[in-house]
Design an enzyme around this catalytic site. Structure first.
Site, mmCIF file in Angstrom:
data_model
loop_
_atom_site.group_PDB
_atom_site.id
_atom_site.type_symbol
_atom_site.label_atom_id
_atom_site.label_comp_id
_atom_site.label_asym_id
_atom_site.label_seq_id
_atom_site.Cartn_x
_atom_site.Cartn_y
_atom_site.Cartn_z
ATOM 1 N N ASN A 111 -24.108 15.143 -39.687
ATOM 2 C CA ASN A 111 -23.707 14.110 -40.647
ATOM 3 C C ASN A 111 -22.198 13.878 -40.653
ATOM 4 O OD1 ASN A 111 -26.391 14.259 -41.181
ATOM 5 N ND2 ASN A 111 -26.195 15.095 -43.254
ATOM 6 N N THR A 156 -11.339 -35.375 -41.606
ATOM 7 C CA THR A 156 -11.939 -34.675 -42.738
ATOM 8 C C THR A 156 -13.309 -35.316 -42.915
ATOM 9 O OG1 THR A 156 -11.076 -36.215 -44.382
ATOM 10 C CG2 THR A 156 -9.678 -34.331 -43.881
ATOM 11 N N HIS A 157 -14.282 -34.511 -43.265
ATOM 12 C CA HIS A 157 -15.679 -34.973 -43.330
ATOM 13 C C HIS A 157 -16.133 -35.539 -41.987
ATOM 14 C CE1 HIS A 157 -15.138 -34.802 -47.754
ATOM 15 N NE2 HIS A 157 -13.947 -35.314 -47.467
ATOM 16 N N SER A 278 -28.101 -29.960 -15.713
ATOM 17 C CA SER A 278 -29.482 -30.047 -16.177
ATOM 18 C C SER A 278 -30.418 -30.000 -14.969
ATOM 19 C CB SER A 278 -29.666 -31.362 -16.941
ATOM 20 O OG SER A 278 -31.029 -31.739 -16.919
ATOM 21 N N LYS A 284 -25.891 -34.754 -16.008
ATOM 22 C CA LYS A 284 -25.433 -33.944 -17.141
ATOM 23 C C LYS A 284 -24.399 -32.874 -16.765
ATOM 24 C CE LYS A 284 -26.607 -33.899 -20.879
ATOM 25 N NZ LYS A 284 -27.810 -33.377 -21.533
ATOM 26 N N ASN A 286 -22.992 -29.869 -19.221
ATOM 27 C CA ASN A 286 -23.162 -29.376 -20.590
ATOM 28 C C ASN A 286 -22.191 -28.247 -20.940
ATOM 29 O OD1 ASN A 286 -25.337 -31.140 -20.982
ATOM 30 N ND2 ASN A 286 -26.748 -29.682 -20.030
ATOM 31 N N GLU A 291 -21.483 -23.500 -26.570
ATOM 32 C CA GLU A 291 -22.686 -23.432 -27.409
ATOM 33 C C GLU A 291 -23.128 -21.991 -27.607
ATOM 34 O OE1 GLU A 291 -24.891 -27.636 -26.424
ATOM 35 O OE2 GLU A 291 -24.840 -26.125 -24.869
ATOM 36 N N TYR A 318 -26.164 11.596 -47.073
ATOM 37 C CA TYR A 318 -26.662 11.042 -45.819
ATOM 38 C C TYR A 318 -28.155 10.712 -45.912
ATOM 39 C CZ TYR A 318 -27.913 10.368 -40.962
ATOM 40 O OH TYR A 318 -28.384 9.816 -39.797
ATOM 41 N N GLN A 323 -28.479 5.739 -39.484
ATOM 42 C CA GLN A 323 -28.469 5.731 -38.017
ATOM 43 C C GLN A 323 -28.485 4.299 -37.489
ATOM 44 O OE1 GLN A 323 -30.927 8.627 -35.768
ATOM 45 N NE2 GLN A 323 -32.114 6.837 -35.188
ATOM 46 N N LYS A 326 -25.383 1.682 -35.860
ATOM 47 C CA LYS A 326 -24.685 1.635 -34.578
ATOM 48 C C LYS A 326 -25.071 0.483 -33.661
ATOM 49 C CE LYS A 326 -25.243 6.147 -34.533
ATOM 50 N NZ LYS A 326 -25.178 6.231 -36.005
HETATM 51 N N1 ARG Z 1 -28.181 10.244 -35.386
HETATM 52 C C1 ARG Z 1 -27.768 10.258 -36.743
HETATM 53 C C2 ARG Z 1 -26.949 9.010 -37.102
HETATM 54 O O1 ARG Z 1 -26.606 8.317 -36.240
HETATM 55 C C3 ARG Z 1 -26.903 11.423 -37.027
HETATM 56 C C4 ARG Z 1 -27.717 12.626 -37.149
HETATM 57 C C5 ARG Z 1 -27.920 13.031 -38.538
HETATM 58 N N2 ARG Z 1 -29.309 13.255 -38.619
HETATM 59 C C6 ARG Z 1 -29.875 13.966 -39.547
HETATM 60 N N3 ARG Z 1 -31.162 14.074 -39.481
HETATM 61 N N4 ARG Z 1 -29.216 14.492 -40.529
HETATM 62 O O2 ARG Z 1 -26.680 8.741 -38.246
#
Ligand code: ARG
Length: 460
Positions: A111, A156-157, A278, A284, A286, A291, A318, A323, A326
């Protein structure tokens, strides 16, 4: 592979539960940061005499070797067998240096480890991202310099409003991007504290030297509350928010260029090398890169909203929900870097169709506000001047002639204060030169802006 826990269990984790919870697929991105943090921790354990100095050295050297080995390795096989990046490093270390590796996790939890590694990763990436913002800003400033003097209607607009320099429009985005960098560096300042040593949530009974670890990892301070340190992800949210705002800017910029590139506007020619065709319509060309930049802002904003929602109901400290921070974080950072790179290259290659721009700014209506100011300078109250010019505009519509094509006599019917010099008002270049306020679209102001941005960007 052996897990970092399990001795109190009688049954193995079910296959579907493994698949559901294992995170190596995503968090392998943290390999280098996690090794770096582990090394600092190992050396601290030696200094604190929790392990011997030679054990600490062995751990540190082993971690270097693990990094070398894993960096070049295809980890896709491990993804279904290894719970997370921490487990992978631990196992690889054990294989390399034997049972001393079993001392690495002394006094720490995943943690506090993950909260630290994510910060270390993010610090490096935020600096990289700020560098890419700089690159994009420089491309915009170069374009502003190259096209200085070309006037276009400002809107504007999305209705023609007043004439501005194209460079002024480009520099507006340089300002926005500067604030985006500011948001990143503000977030970096706040996240500049080391959570390691907070344990799972309550701290440790072992004499850990938190300051040493913080210093060694380049943090300015240690975190102030062990529960907070392992349970908040506001530092991730702040970066995601900064990236989401960056993408709002990038998206609006893309939209402007997409509009300018249409036959209807026609101000801009996009480089062939950043346009697509296209499969059916041979004529075309593009603006797909623009975009996609506009479209991918949806993901950047989504990643922010997604983590906000994930976090909002979590009890301290925690929870495994965290998790999930990420995937979106890694995606947003990558997306931002790629987008800035492509847009910078595209901007360096755009061409401006000056004749089209000139035709557009020849529209007399763009100077109606200048006419109001003309009357004000002759002593007319603003509301009266506004009304007079409004009536003039209405008249020009009625007789189907533009303002500048009205006769002087017609002008006089609306105000005796008009002199023959009113026709000068409709000259785009002169209109720009009449602007008096700081930071306006006056060519000298814009030129000064270009100069000061060039200096600032070269220094950063
Ligand atoms: N992989 C977990 C995370 O990315 C961290 C590990 C903590 N896991 C746990 N069971 N206390 O947050």
């Amino acid at each position: 592979m052996k897990k970092l826990w399990g001795s109190r269990f009688q049954e193995e984790l079910a296959q579907d539960a493994k698949e559901y919870s294992y995170s190596l697929e995503v968090d392998r991105e943290l390999l280098r940061a996690d090794v770096q943090v582990s090394k600092a921790h190992a050396l601290m354990l030696g200094r604190a005499r929790l392990i011997s100095k030679s054990e600490a050295q062995k751990l540190a050297r082993g971690l270097d070797a693990v990094l070398k080995e894993l960096q070049g390795k295809d980890l896709s096989e491990s993804v279904s067998e290894v719970e997370d990046i921490h487990t992978l490093i631990q196992a690889a270390l054990e294989k390399k240096i034997g049972k001393t590796a079993r001392k690495l996790h002394t006094g720490r939890s995943r943690n506090d480890l993950i909260a630290t590694s994510t910060r270390v990763w993010l610090r490096e990436k935020s600096i990289l991202l700020a560098g890419w913002i700089n690159v994009f800003q420089s491309a915009l400033v170069s374009a502003a310099e190259k096209f200085h003097g070309i006037a276009i209607p400002g809107y504007t607009h999305l209705q023609r409003a007043q004439t501005v320099l194209l460079s002024h429009h480009l520099l507006a985005y340089v300002e926005m991007l500067e604030r985006d960098k500011g948001r990143l560096s503000d977030a970096l300042k706040r996240m500049d504290e080391c959570p390691l040593g907070s344990g799972a949530l309550a701290g440790s009974t072992l004499p850990l030297d938190r300051e040493f670890v913080a210093r060694r990892l380049g943090f300015s301070r240690v975190s102030g509350n062990s529960l907070d340190a392992v349970s908040d992800r506001d530092f991730v949210l702040e970066i995601l928010a900064a990236i989401a705002v960056l993408f709002v800017h990038v998206s609006r910029f893309s939209e402007d260029l997409i509009l300018w590139n249409t036959a209807e506007f026609g101000f801009l020619v996009l480089p062939d090398s950043y346009s697509t065709g296209s499969s059916l319509m041979p004529q075309k060309k593009n603006p797909d890169m623009l975009e996609l930049a506009r479209g991918r802002s949806g993901q950047a904003i989504g990643n922010l909203v997604s983590l906000l929602v994930t976090m909002k109901g979590l009890p301290l400290a925690y929870n495994r929900d965290m998790q999930e921070d990420k995937k979106g974080l890694f995606e947003s950072v990558k997306l931002a870097v790629k987008t800035l790179e492509v847009l910078s290259n595209l901007v360096r290659r755009i061409e401006i169709r000056e004749t089209k721009c000139f035709l557009a700014v020849s529209d007399s209506l763009l100077y109606a506000t200048d006419l109001v100011d003309y009357l004000i300078l002759k002593g007319v109250a603003f509301r009266d001047a506004h009304e007079t010019v409004g009536k003039l505009v209405q008249h020009s519509f009625a007789v189907e002639r533009s303002l500048k094509d009205l006769s002087f006599k017609e002008f006089l019917r609306f105000s005796p204060l008009f002199k023959k010099d009113i026709y000068e008002i409709f000259n785009p270049g002169k209109s720009l030169l009449r602007k008096q306020t700081r930071a306006s679209t006056h060519p000298a102001q814009v030129k000064a802006g270009i100069r000061s941005w060039k200096k600032k960007l070269a220094a950063s």
